[in-house]
Design an enzyme around this catalytic site. Structure first.
Site, PDB file in Angstrom:
ATOM      1  N   HIS A 157     -43.964 -34.964   9.633  1.00 56.09           N
ATOM      2  CA  HIS A 157     -42.788 -34.942   8.750  1.00 56.09           C
ATOM      3  C   HIS A 157     -42.981 -33.945   7.620  1.00 56.09           C
ATOM      4  O   HIS A 157     -44.058 -33.857   7.040  1.00 56.09           O
ATOM      5  CB  HIS A 157     -42.573 -36.314   8.113  1.00 56.09           C
ATOM      6  CG  HIS A 157     -41.959 -37.311   9.020  1.00 56.09           C
ATOM      7  ND1 HIS A 157     -42.649 -37.932  10.027  1.00 56.09           N
ATOM      8  CD2 HIS A 157     -40.695 -37.800   9.067  1.00 56.09           C
ATOM      9  CE1 HIS A 157     -41.831 -38.764  10.659  1.00 56.09           C
ATOM     10  NE2 HIS A 157     -40.642 -38.704  10.098  1.00 56.09           N
ATOM     11  N   ASN A 189     -52.749 -34.496   9.264  1.00 53.82           N
ATOM     12  CA  ASN A 189     -51.569 -35.350   9.099  1.00 53.82           C
ATOM     13  C   ASN A 189     -51.944 -36.794   8.744  1.00 53.82           C
ATOM     14  O   ASN A 189     -51.322 -37.399   7.869  1.00 53.82           O
ATOM     15  CB  ASN A 189     -50.728 -35.308  10.387  1.00 53.82           C
ATOM     16  CG  ASN A 189     -49.388 -36.007  10.253  1.00 53.82           C
ATOM     17  OD1 ASN A 189     -48.837 -36.099   9.155  1.00 53.82           O
ATOM     18  ND2 ASN A 189     -48.869 -36.514  11.350  1.00 53.82           N
TER      19      ASN A 189
END
Ligand SMILES: *[C@@H]1O[C@H](CO)[C@@H](O)[C@H](O)[C@H]1NC(C)=O
Ligand SMILES: *[C@@H]1O[C@H](CO)[C@@H](O)[C@H](O)[C@H]1NC(C)=O
Ligand SMILES: *[C@@H]1O[C@H](CO)[C@@H](O)[C@H](O)[C@H]1NC(C)=O
Length: 335
Positions: A157, A189
Site C-alpha cells: 500500500h 513491507n
C-alpha cells in the site's frame, strides 16, 4: 423558502464562473453545494439539469463519478498544493496521481486525523477489503492481479489501509491497485516500511492532523559500464549513472527502487508553524530492528528524483523546522 433556495443557487452559479480559472477542487465545492441545495429545495431539483448544464465546463469528471462529499474532502487533503498534476484521481479519503507508463502512482496524498488511525474502537473490517484493479484506468495502462501473482513482490500500500479506519469505503479504496506498488515483503513491507507507517500514525495520534505524501522512486545509481577487458586501467569515464528497475507481469508494472514519504505535522497551537520531514527507503530487505531516522532525507532530493514539488503553497521558511535526528526531539520540541 424555495425562492431563497433558487436565489442561493443563482448566487453559487454566478460564483462558479469565477471558479472556472481557479483550482478545480473549488468546482467540487460548488457541486457539493448544489447537491445540498437540491436535497433541500424541490424546485432546485427540477431545474438541476439546467444548473448542471450551465456549469458543465467547470466540472471535473472525477467529481461527477464520485460522491460530491469526497470533493470537498479533496480540497482539505490537497491544502498544501499538488506535487504534480498528471492523471489526478480522487478517492474518498486520499488523492493520487497515476503514472500510466509505470502502472504505479506518482504520489498518493493523505490527510490523517487522530480518530481515523486508532487501532481500537473501529468498525471497519480489513477482511472485507479486496485487492482489485481500478476499472476507471484505461485497460492498456492498468495493472491487474495477475501481474502481482507469483511475482515475488508484495502488493504494498502507498496510502496505508491502517490510516483509513473511519469508514469501510475509505479502507476498501486503499486496496485499488492504483494505490499499490510492488514491494519487497520480508524486511521491507512487513518491517522497516511498516515501522515508518506506524510512526506516522503515532505522530497523528499526538498532534491530531498530519499530511503525508507517499510515492515510488526510480533512483539513478552509478554503474561500471563497458569496461574493456583488455585494458589494465579503469578510467572514471567508465562509470555512468543509470536507472535500472524490474517490471512484473504482462502489464509490466514497475518495481520502484525506493519509496519516499514526505510528512507534514500541523501544530496544535493556533498560528503555529508546521513541522516537516522526509524519508527515502530502498525497496530491499532492510530488517526489523532499524532506526527509521537513518532514512531521513532531504526533501529536495526527492523532488529532484521524482520530478515533484511539495507544499508549493507555502514558503520553506514558514516551516517550524525539519529533520530532528531522534524521535523524542520532535515530541519534546514541537507543539
Ligand atoms: C491482466 O492483464 C493481462 C494483460 O493485459 C491480461 O492478458 C489478463 O487476462 C489480465 N488478467 C486479469 C485477471 O484480468
Ligand atoms: C468493501 O468491499 C467489499 C468487497 O469488495 C464489499 O463487499 C463491501 O460492500 C465494500 N464496503 C463498502 C462500504 O464499500
Ligand atoms: C535531512 O537529513 C538528511 C540525512 O541526514 C540530510 O541529507 C538532509 O540534507 C537533511 N535535510 C535538511 C533540509 O536539513
Amino acid at each position: 423558502m424555495p425562492f431563497l433556495g433558487v436565489g442561493l443557487g443563482l448566487l453559487i452559479l454566478t460564483g462558479s464562473s469565477c471558479f472556472v480559472l481557479g483550482a478545480f477542487y473549488e468546482h467540487c465545492d460548488f457541486l457539493r453545494n448544489l447537491h445540498e441545495l437540491i436535497q433541500e429545495d424541490p424546485y432546485a431539483f427540477y431545474i438541476r439539469e439546467k444548473l448542471y448544464a450551465t456549469v458543465a465546463t467547470a466540472f471535473n469528471p472525477n467529481c461527477l463519478h464520485r460522491m460530491p462529499d469526497s470533493c470537498s474532502r479533496m480540497s482539505e487533503i490537497m491544502k498544501y498544493g499538488f506535487p504534480g498534476l498528471d492523471d489526478i484521481r480522487v478517492y474518498s479519503d486520499f488523492v493520487l496521481s497515476y503514472d500510466r507508463r509505470n502502472r504505479v502512482a506518482h504520489w498518493v496524498y493523505e490527510h490523517l486525523r487522530a480518530p481515523c488511525v486508532k487501532a481500537d474502537g473501529t468498525n471497519i473490517n480489513r477482511k472485507e477489503c479486496w485487492y482489485q484493479p481500478d476499472m476507471s484506468v484505461p485497460s492498456n495502462f492498468r495493472a491487474n492481479l495477475t501481474d502481482y501473482k507469483n511475482s515475488g513482490f508484495d502488493r504494498g500500500h502507498l496510502a496505508a489501509a491502517g490510516n483509513h479506519k473511519c469508514h469501510q469505503t475509505h479502507c476498501n479504496e486503499t486496496f485499488y491497485l492504483t494505490n499499490i506498488a510492488p514491494q519487497v515483503g520480508k524486511g521491507f513491507n512487513h518491517d522497516a516500511w511498516n515501522q515508518l507507517e506506524i510512526y506516522v500514525r503515532e505522530l497523528t495520534e499526538s498532534y491530531g492532523s498530519v499530511y503525508v505524501c507517499t510515492g515510488p522512486l526510480y533512483k539513478p545509481k552509478r554503474q561500471l559500464v563497458g569496461i574493456a577487458t583488455y585494458s589494465e586501467h579503469t578510467r572514471p569515464t567508465d562509470e555512468k549513472w543509470c536507472v535500472e528497475y524490474e517490471v512484473i507481469g504482462e502489464n509490466t508494472v514497475a518495481v520502484p527502487t525506493h519509496f519516499f514519504k514526505v510528512i507534514l505535522v500541523e501544530s496544535k497551537m493556533s498560528g503555529g508553524h508546521p513541522y516537516m520531514e522526509a524519508y527515502i527507503m530502498p525497496n530491499a530487505p532492510i530488517g526489523k530492528n532499524i532506526n527509521i531516522r537513518n532514512f531521513l532525507a532531504d526533501i529536495r532530493e526527492i523532488e529532484h528524483i521524482a520530478g515533484l514539488q511539495f507544499f508549493n503553497g507555502i514558503r520553506r521558511s514558514f516551516f517550524f523546522g525539519t529533520n530532528y535526528s531522534t524521535t523524542p526531539e520532535i515530541y519534546n520540541n514541537f507543539q
